[in-house]
Design a protein around this motif. Structure first.
Motif, short mmCIF file in Angstrom:
data_model
loop_
_atom_site.label_atom_id
_atom_site.label_comp_id
_atom_site.label_asym_id
_atom_site.label_seq_id
_atom_site.Cartn_x
_atom_site.Cartn_y
_atom_site.Cartn_z
N ARG A 196 0.83 -1.20 0.00
CA ARG A 196 0.00 0.00 0.00
C ARG A 196 0.87 1.25 0.00
O ARG A 196 0.59 2.23 -0.71
N ALA A 197 1.96 1.25 0.77
CA ALA A 197 2.84 2.41 0.85
C ALA A 197 3.61 2.63 -0.45
O ALA A 197 3.94 3.76 -0.80
N ALA A 198 3.89 1.52 -1.18
CA ALA A 198 4.72 1.62 -2.38
C ALA A 198 3.90 1.86 -3.65
O ALA A 198 4.46 2.28 -4.67
N ALA A 199 2.61 1.58 -3.61
CA ALA A 199 1.79 1.65 -4.82
C ALA A 199 1.68 3.08 -5.35
O ALA A 199 1.56 4.02 -4.58
N ASP A 200 1.72 3.22 -6.66
CA ASP A 200 1.57 4.52 -7.31
C ASP A 200 0.72 4.33 -8.58
O ASP A 200 1.18 3.72 -9.55
N PRO A 201 -0.52 4.80 -8.58
CA PRO A 201 -1.18 5.59 -7.54
C PRO A 201 -1.51 4.74 -6.32
O PRO A 201 -1.52 3.51 -6.39
N PRO A 202 -1.81 5.39 -5.19
CA PRO A 202 -2.07 4.65 -3.95
C PRO A 202 -3.27 3.72 -4.07
O PRO A 202 -4.22 3.98 -4.82
N LEU A 203 -3.21 2.62 -3.33
CA LEU A 203 -4.32 1.65 -3.27
C LEU A 203 -4.99 1.76 -1.90
O LEU A 203 -4.32 1.68 -0.88
N ALA A 204 -6.29 1.93 -1.89
CA ALA A 204 -7.03 2.01 -0.63
C ALA A 204 -7.91 0.79 -0.41
O ALA A 204 -8.26 0.46 0.72
N ASP A 205 -8.28 0.10 -1.50
CA ASP A 205 -9.13 -1.08 -1.41
C ASP A 205 -8.55 -2.16 -2.32
O ASP A 205 -8.69 -2.09 -3.55
#
Length: 365
Positions: A196-205
């Protein structure tokens, strides 16, 4: 007035955590407070032993203004431990308030693992790593390759679990090594937090599926890991799916049918699986995993499914999973994990640094 001072001190501490060293003038400009207010905050924090003069000075004199002193967090302000417990061994990293790893220790674990042996290995690496650090650990964050009881932090013994260490209690094991709390969670949950911290764009679900010696799933909803009432959410090994010869069976049994378990255990032999990889095997694994994913997607409604783990990240297997999932009624993106190097420990490390910063800020009040 005390609330205002506390808020200012917190902002000063967090600024120093982000920038490592600053003068009082730089603190004032960065935070948006007056120089006298910044100076008073630095004085209070210095008296509390949280901030110290580094001895470094800005250039000054001869028309260049007054000499400024650089301040930083005190060297003995404390650290945090990030601990990993996995079939291959125990590892401890010492993390400082800047999020940097400043010491590390590892200890192997023989198979099959026994609770006393694992506990001894964890104590050993914690003591070795902490002994290399400039300040004692305030807290510990533990990643365990087993289900974790949400209320107690104890490892839970489930039927057919590949990493059999009984009801090990990491909180008790590490109690003497840290001054504060010991936080324990399942390794797949920590890996999902690193992703979650590394994802671009961020993942919330999203759902994070780990495919290695063991099988696990973490569910992230509204930017939070969902652990369930007892902490056992995401235990997918016994979900029924399509196995060899199109027979319905629990996911873990698929690997038994394919002869891919380590002798005498339910742990998947990753090396043998990858060495035996072929188009028919890929198709079988793709169908089996995609059947589990269909259930996860139907119940959790993620925007994406992230596949990680030693064999889950294999490109050919990942494509087979996508192909098996393609015919289902609910379609979501299936992507490879971004964090490949010890993702569970990476997640625990991030949380250890976050908790350490919060603990330091709280101590200023």
């Amino acid at each position: 007035m005390d609330l205002v001072r506390a808020a200012t001190d917190e902002r000063v501490l967090r600024a120093l955590m982000d920038h490592r060293r600053l003068t009082r003038a730089e603190l004032a400009a960065l935070i948006g407070i007056s120089k006298p207010t910044a100076g008073e905050s630095v004085r209070r924090l210095s008296e509390a032993g949280l901030v110290a003069d580094t001895g470094a000075r800005t250039p000054g004199g001869r028309g260049r203004g007054r000499v400024g002193s650089y301040y930083a967090l005190a060297e003995d302000i404390g650290t945090a431990l990030a601990v990993g417990i996995a079939p291959e061994g125990a590892v401890t990293e010492v993390v400082d308030a800047y999020g940097e790893v400043i010491a590390r220790a590892e200890h192997g674990i023989s198979r099959p693992a026994r609770p006393a042996q694992v506990a001894a290995a964890v104590r050993t690496v914690a003591a070795q790593a902490a002994g290399k650090a400039p300040a004692p650990p305030r807290l510990a964050v533990v990643s365990a390759a087993d289900p974790v009881d949400r209320a107690t932090g104890r490892l839970v013994q489930l039927p057919d679990a590949p990493f059999l260490v009984g009801e090990l209690d990491p909180v008790e094991v590490l109690a003497a090594s840290v001054a504060g709390p010991v936080v324990v969670d399942n390794d797949v949950n920590w890996a999902a937090q690193a992703e979650r911290a590394a994802a671009d764009p961020p993942l919330a679900d999203f759902a994070y599926l780990y495919l290695g010696e063991g099988l696990g799933c973490a569910l992230v909803s509204d930017d939070e890991v969902r652990r369930g009432a007892t902490g056992l959410a995401g235990e997918i090994a016994h979900l029924v799916t399509t196995g060899p010869r199109d027979r319905a069976m629990p996911l873990t049994r698929v690997f038994a049918e394919l002869g891919l378990h380590r002798p005498g255990t339910t742990a998947i032999d990753v090396d043998r699986l990858l060495a035996a990889a072929s188009t028919p095997l890929h198709a079988t694994l793709g169908r089996a995993v995609s059947g589990v994913l269909a259930a996860v997607v139907a119940l959790a409604d993620p925007t994406a499914v992230v596949i990680g783990g030693p064999w889950g990240s294999d490109p050919a297997i990942l494509e087979a999973i996508r192909a098996g999932f393609a015919g289902g009624p609910r379609q979501v993106e299936i992507r490879a994990a971004v964090v490949r190097e010890r993702p569970a420990l990476a997640g625990a490390r991030l949380d250890a640094a976050r908790r350490l910063r919060a603990d330091i800020v709280a101590s200023a009040g």
